[in-house]
Enzyme design. Structure first.
Site, PDB file in Angstrom:
ATOM      1  CD  GLU A 157      -2.773  -0.935   2.309  1.00 44.21           C
ATOM      2  OE1 GLU A 157      -2.900  -0.143   3.021  1.00 44.21           O
ATOM      3  OE2 GLU A 157      -3.502  -2.328   2.395  1.00 44.21           O
ATOM      4  CB  CYS A 262      -1.041  -8.297   4.483  1.00 42.38           C
ATOM      5  SG  CYS A 262      -2.323  -7.712   3.351  1.00 42.38           S
TER       6      CYS A 262
HETATM    7  P1  NAD Z   1      -9.902  -5.166   1.109  1.00 40.84           P
HETATM    8  O1  NAD Z   1     -10.728  -5.510   2.435  1.00 40.84           O
HETATM    9  O2  NAD Z   1      -9.503  -3.840   0.987  1.00 40.84           O
HETATM   10  O3  NAD Z   1     -11.036  -5.492  -0.188  1.00 40.84           O
HETATM   11  C1  NAD Z   1     -11.676  -6.571  -0.406  1.00 40.84           C
HETATM   12  C2  NAD Z   1     -12.983  -6.214  -1.095  1.00 40.84           C
HETATM   13  O4  NAD Z   1     -13.499  -7.597  -1.201  1.00 40.84           O
HETATM   14  C3  NAD Z   1     -13.800  -5.536  -0.140  1.00 40.84           C
HETATM   15  O5  NAD Z   1     -14.207  -4.322  -1.094  1.00 40.84           O
HETATM   16  C4  NAD Z   1     -15.237  -6.592  -0.275  1.00 40.84           C
HETATM   17  O6  NAD Z   1     -16.472  -5.594  -0.031  1.00 40.84           O
HETATM   18  C5  NAD Z   1     -15.025  -7.301  -1.350  1.00 40.84           C
HETATM   19  N1  NAD Z   1     -15.646  -8.631  -1.422  1.00 40.84           N
HETATM   20  C6  NAD Z   1     -15.904  -9.421  -0.232  1.00 40.84           C
HETATM   21  N2  NAD Z   1     -16.435 -10.624  -0.547  1.00 40.84           N
HETATM   22  C7  NAD Z   1     -16.730 -10.091  -1.948  1.00 40.84           C
HETATM   23  C8  NAD Z   1     -17.766 -10.939  -2.826  1.00 40.84           C
HETATM   24  N3  NAD Z   1     -17.991 -12.427  -2.406  1.00 40.84           N
HETATM   25  N4  NAD Z   1     -17.683 -10.899  -4.338  1.00 40.84           N
HETATM   26  C9  NAD Z   1     -17.139  -9.473  -4.337  1.00 40.84           C
HETATM   27  N5  NAD Z   1     -16.600  -8.661  -3.724  1.00 40.84           N
HETATM   28  C10 NAD Z   1     -16.214  -8.987  -2.416  1.00 40.84           C
HETATM   29  O7  NAD Z   1      -9.056  -6.195   0.801  1.00 40.84           O
HETATM   30  P2  NAD Z   1      -7.404  -6.020   0.355  1.00 40.84           P
HETATM   31  O8  NAD Z   1      -6.394  -5.105   1.177  1.00 40.84           O
HETATM   32  O9  NAD Z   1      -7.333  -5.509  -1.170  1.00 40.84           O
HETATM   33  O10 NAD Z   1      -6.902  -7.546   0.356  1.00 40.84           O
HETATM   34  C11 NAD Z   1      -7.417  -8.317  -0.645  1.00 40.84           C
HETATM   35  C12 NAD Z   1      -6.520  -9.706  -0.412  1.00 40.84           C
HETATM   36  O11 NAD Z   1      -5.338  -9.458  -0.986  1.00 40.84           O
HETATM   37  C13 NAD Z   1      -6.347 -10.405   0.908  1.00 40.84           C
HETATM   38  O12 NAD Z   1      -6.271 -11.609   0.805  1.00 40.84           O
HETATM   39  C14 NAD Z   1      -4.829  -9.694   1.226  1.00 40.84           C
HETATM   40  O13 NAD Z   1      -4.353 -10.489   2.223  1.00 40.84           O
HETATM   41  C15 NAD Z   1      -4.402  -9.877   0.012  1.00 40.84           C
HETATM   42  N6  NAD Z   1      -3.197  -8.620  -0.202  1.00 40.84           N
HETATM   43  C16 NAD Z   1      -3.452  -7.289   0.215  1.00 40.84           C
HETATM   44  C17 NAD Z   1      -2.456  -6.585  -0.077  1.00 40.84           C
HETATM   45  C18 NAD Z   1      -2.351  -4.993   0.340  1.00 40.84           C
HETATM   46  O14 NAD Z   1      -1.600  -4.158   0.472  1.00 40.84           O
HETATM   47  N7  NAD Z   1      -3.795  -4.566   1.076  1.00 40.84           N
HETATM   48  C19 NAD Z   1      -1.335  -6.833  -0.735  1.00 40.84           C
HETATM   49  C20 NAD Z   1      -1.047  -8.011  -1.328  1.00 40.84           C
HETATM   50  C21 NAD Z   1      -2.052  -9.275  -1.011  1.00 40.84           C
HETATM   51  C1  UGA Z   2       3.413  -5.664   2.782  1.00 43.29           C
HETATM   52  C2  UGA Z   2       4.631  -6.257   1.980  1.00 43.29           C
HETATM   53  O1  UGA Z   2       5.540  -5.507   1.739  1.00 43.29           O
HETATM   54  C3  UGA Z   2       3.853  -6.653   0.357  1.00 43.29           C
HETATM   55  O2  UGA Z   2       5.097  -7.250  -0.481  1.00 43.29           O
HETATM   56  C4  UGA Z   2       2.853  -7.334   0.354  1.00 43.29           C
HETATM   57  O3  UGA Z   2       1.878  -7.589  -0.702  1.00 43.29           O
HETATM   58  C5  UGA Z   2       1.673  -6.791   1.478  1.00 43.29           C
HETATM   59  O4  UGA Z   2       2.320  -6.663   2.667  1.00 43.29           O
HETATM   60  C6  UGA Z   2       0.356  -7.796   1.526  1.00 43.29           C
HETATM   61  O5  UGA Z   2       0.694  -8.857   1.419  1.00 43.29           O
HETATM   62  O6  UGA Z   2      -0.482  -7.209   1.975  1.00 43.29           O
HETATM   63  P1  UGA Z   2       2.325  -3.429   3.229  1.00 43.29           P
HETATM   64  O7  UGA Z   2       1.613  -4.131   4.432  1.00 43.29           O
HETATM   65  O8  UGA Z   2       1.701  -2.545   2.287  1.00 43.29           O
HETATM   66  O9  UGA Z   2       3.179  -4.262   2.363  1.00 43.29           O
HETATM   67  O10 UGA Z   2       3.455  -2.539   3.961  1.00 43.29           O
HETATM   68  P2  UGA Z   2       5.164  -2.480   4.182  1.00 43.29           P
HETATM   69  O11 UGA Z   2       5.707  -1.424   3.492  1.00 43.29           O
HETATM   70  O12 UGA Z   2       5.575  -4.126   3.892  1.00 43.29           O
HETATM   71  O13 UGA Z   2       4.816  -2.277   5.758  1.00 43.29           O
HETATM   72  C7  UGA Z   2       4.338  -3.185   6.706  1.00 43.29           C
HETATM   73  C8  UGA Z   2       4.873  -2.645   8.180  1.00 43.29           C
HETATM   74  O14 UGA Z   2       5.971  -2.862   8.445  1.00 43.29           O
HETATM   75  C9  UGA Z   2       4.391  -1.112   8.317  1.00 43.29           C
HETATM   76  O15 UGA Z   2       3.783  -1.143   9.548  1.00 43.29           O
HETATM   77  C10 UGA Z   2       5.718  -0.646   8.347  1.00 43.29           C
HETATM   78  O16 UGA Z   2       5.617   0.635   9.207  1.00 43.29           O
HETATM   79  C11 UGA Z   2       6.558  -1.543   9.027  1.00 43.29           C
HETATM   80  N1  UGA Z   2       7.907  -1.593   8.560  1.00 43.29           N
HETATM   81  C12 UGA Z   2       8.355  -1.728   7.315  1.00 43.29           C
HETATM   82  C13 UGA Z   2       9.035  -1.455   9.819  1.00 43.29           C
HETATM   83  O17 UGA Z   2       8.515  -1.300  10.631  1.00 43.29           O
HETATM   84  N2  UGA Z   2      10.376  -1.163   9.426  1.00 43.29           N
HETATM   85  C14 UGA Z   2      10.728  -1.764   7.838  1.00 43.29           C
HETATM   86  O18 UGA Z   2      12.003  -1.406   7.607  1.00 43.29           O
HETATM   87  C15 UGA Z   2       9.658  -1.576   6.971  1.00 43.29           C
END
Ligand code: NAD
Ligand code: UGA
Length: 434
Positions: A157, A262
């Site tokens: 993010e 995550c």
């Molecule tokens: P999020 O909570 O931001 O969004 C999920 C969305 O899915 C919501 O808008 C929800 O309304 C929708 N939803 C739920 N059930 C549904 C259904 N049956 N049909 C259609 N829509 C539906 O989640 P996110 O942060 O985007 O994460 C999604 C997945 O990706 C998770 O498994 C997470 O671990 C993974 N992931 C997240 C990140 C990240 O940076 N947030 C990075 C890598 C992987």
């Molecule tokens: C993390 C991973 O970096 C992504 O590769 C992965 O896709 C994602 O999780 C996911 O699966 O959702 P994100 O959670 O967006 O991404 O943020 P990061 O930049 O990884 O930071 C995670 C946490 O670690 C934050 O709270 C940040 O402040 C902390 N952090 C990060 C530290 O305390 N020290 C560091 O050196 C780096």
């Protein structure tokens, strides 16, 4: 040009859909949340992610990107269905797969043409097979030509678009190589490394990657805590370690620990998987315990410096779990605020983007409009999230407003010498030589 349906329009789904549209595909993003979809149809972003709004607008205008709540129209003619719904923690730390199951069932109910189901949500090892099973069983005697491919997402993010468009690697897992190759076609324009493996290995790569990054952070935080006792500076330790190419400098910033949507849930889910299948995940457990302590340690430092936290006013700068996002899920700032409130402290806080999300959960916190309002009358200031905006802060003004010039710099953002020369008492993280 391919026809893609992305199920779930959160941080991952919306970025994935928008970026695939930007690459020239026809994309429909689907979500069951009416507020989210209605907002998107009116050009309102459900999340703050730098650059996303403009990219969405461009692709909607180019008629490559569409939003709907209706599964039928979203899946119509789709060659690819990406599942990008949430997989939050269940009661025992396991990944809650109810949304993945619902998405798989909807695909099974609606689709009547060959389709690739691609799982982008982070899911326990074995989920790809389980999804295939759900679809097969639900179809019964109406067989469907489909394959499940695991395509874990590694974006962060705050830099999600760049991470998607310029990834270190794309991982594809499938029991059927030709299906994985077809998904690889979508990523070809990115000219990145594409690794094809089996389903379960791809699913494990995602958990192992997140757990390893969390481990690095817990490791440096433990070293930082030793630095405080032994008179060393963890920032320079990280730099010195990072110069070794085998180690590298990334993810060695000591601070308040890792949070977000995550790392916490994924490390827990991996621990749960290990225990369930008979492995003792000692390292993962230690990594999580160090992280919990890091938050408590910040509270302890403030308590020690102030004598008591009861009736003290603590100003908090930064509420999101990291800069450049409005996401406050499992944010260290939020947990620390709750711990401080439990000890009788009054909290005033500010964040450049997360105020709306904060207002929903931080009922006992005074939400301020600027860092200066946060400092007003405070007995201490805690920097919880290292937003750029806080680098430029006017400390002379802060000094006038604050009741007691005590600073805990939870992200080692500020200049110790400058602040000390201005009369602040400064505490950082892992800075035992100050
Ligand atoms: P999020 O909570 O931001 O969004 C999920 C969305 O899915 C919501 O808008 C929800 O309304 C929708 N939803 C739920 N059930 C549904 C259904 N049956 N049909 C259609 N829509 C539906 O989640 P996110 O942060 O985007 O994460 C999604 C997945 O990706 C998770 O498994 C997470 O671990 C993974 N992931 C997240 C990140 C990240 O940076 N947030 C990075 C890598 C992987
Ligand atoms: C993390 C991973 O970096 C992504 O590769 C992965 O896709 C994602 O999780 C996911 O699966 O959702 P994100 O959670 O967006 O991404 O943020 P990061 O930049 O990884 O930071 C995670 C946490 O670690 C934050 O709270 C940040 O402040 C902390 N952090 C990060 C530290 O305390 N020290 C560091 O050196 C780096």
């Amino acid at each position: 040009m391919s026809k893609i349906c992305v199920i779930g329009t959160g941080y991952v789904g919306l970025v994935t859909g928008t970026c695939f549209a930007e690459l020239g595909n026809q994309v429909t993003c689907l979500d069951t949340d009416p507020v989210r979809i209605n907002g998107l149809l009116q050009g309102q972003m459900p999340i703050y992610e730098p650059g996303l709004e403009q990219l969405v607008e461009q692709n909607v205008q180019a008629k490559r990107l569409h939003f709907t709540q209706d599964y039928q129209s979203a899946l119509e003619g789709a060659e690819y269905a990406f599942i990008a719904v949430g997989t939050p923690s269940g009661v025992d730390g396991e990944a809650d797969l109810q949304y993945v199951k619902a998405a798989a069932e909807s695909i099974a109910d609606i689709v009547d043409f060959p389709i690739l189901v691609i799982n982008k949500s982070t899911v326990p090892v074995g989920t790809g097979d389980w999804v295939a099973d759900i679809i097969r069983r639900r179809r019964g005697n109406r067989p469907l030509e489909f394959a499940v491919v695991s395509n874990p997402e590694f974006l962060r993010e705050g830099s999600a678009i760049n991470d998607f468009m310029a990834p270190d690697r794309v991982v594809l897992g499938s029991e059927d190589r030709s299906s994985a190759n077809r998904v690889a076609e979508l990523y070809k324009p990115l000219r990145c490394t594409i690794m094809v493996t089996d389903l379960r290995t791809a699913e494990m790569i995602k958990y192992a990657s997140n757990a390893f990054l969390a481990t690095r952070i817990s490791f440096i935080n433990e070293i930082g805590n030793m630095c405080e006792d032994l008179g060393a500076d963890v920032r320079e330790v990280a730099q010195g370690m990072g110069l070794d190419k085998r180690i590298g400098r990334h993810f060695l910033d000591a601070g308040l620990g890792w949070g977000g949507s995550c790392f916490p849930k994924d490390v827990k889910a991996l621990e749960h998987m290990a225990v369930l299948h008979g492995t003792q995940p000692q390292l993962l457990q230690a990594v999580m315990e160090i992280n919990r302590n890091q938050r408590r340690r910040a509270v302890m430092k403030l308590r020690k410096a102030l004598g008591t936290l009861n009736e003290k006013t603590i100003g908090i700068l930064g509420i999101s779990f990291k800069p450049n996002t409005d996401d406050i899920r499992d944010s260290a700032a939020v947990e620390i605020m709750h711990l401080l409130i439990n000890e009788g402290a009054h909290i005033q806080a500010y964040d450049p983007q997360a105020m709306d999300n904060a207002a929903k959960v931080l009922k006992k916190v005074k939400l301020c409009e600027s860092p200066y309002e946060v400092a007003e009358g405070a007995d201490a200031l805690l920097l919880a999230t290292e937003w750029n905006e806080f680098k430029q802060i006017d400390f002379a003004k802060i000094k006038e407003l604050i009741r007691n010039p005590l600073i805990l710099d939870g992200r080692n953002l500020w200049d110790y010498d400058l602040l000390k020369s201005m009369g602040f008492t400064y505490m950082g993280i892992g800075r035992g030589n100050n």
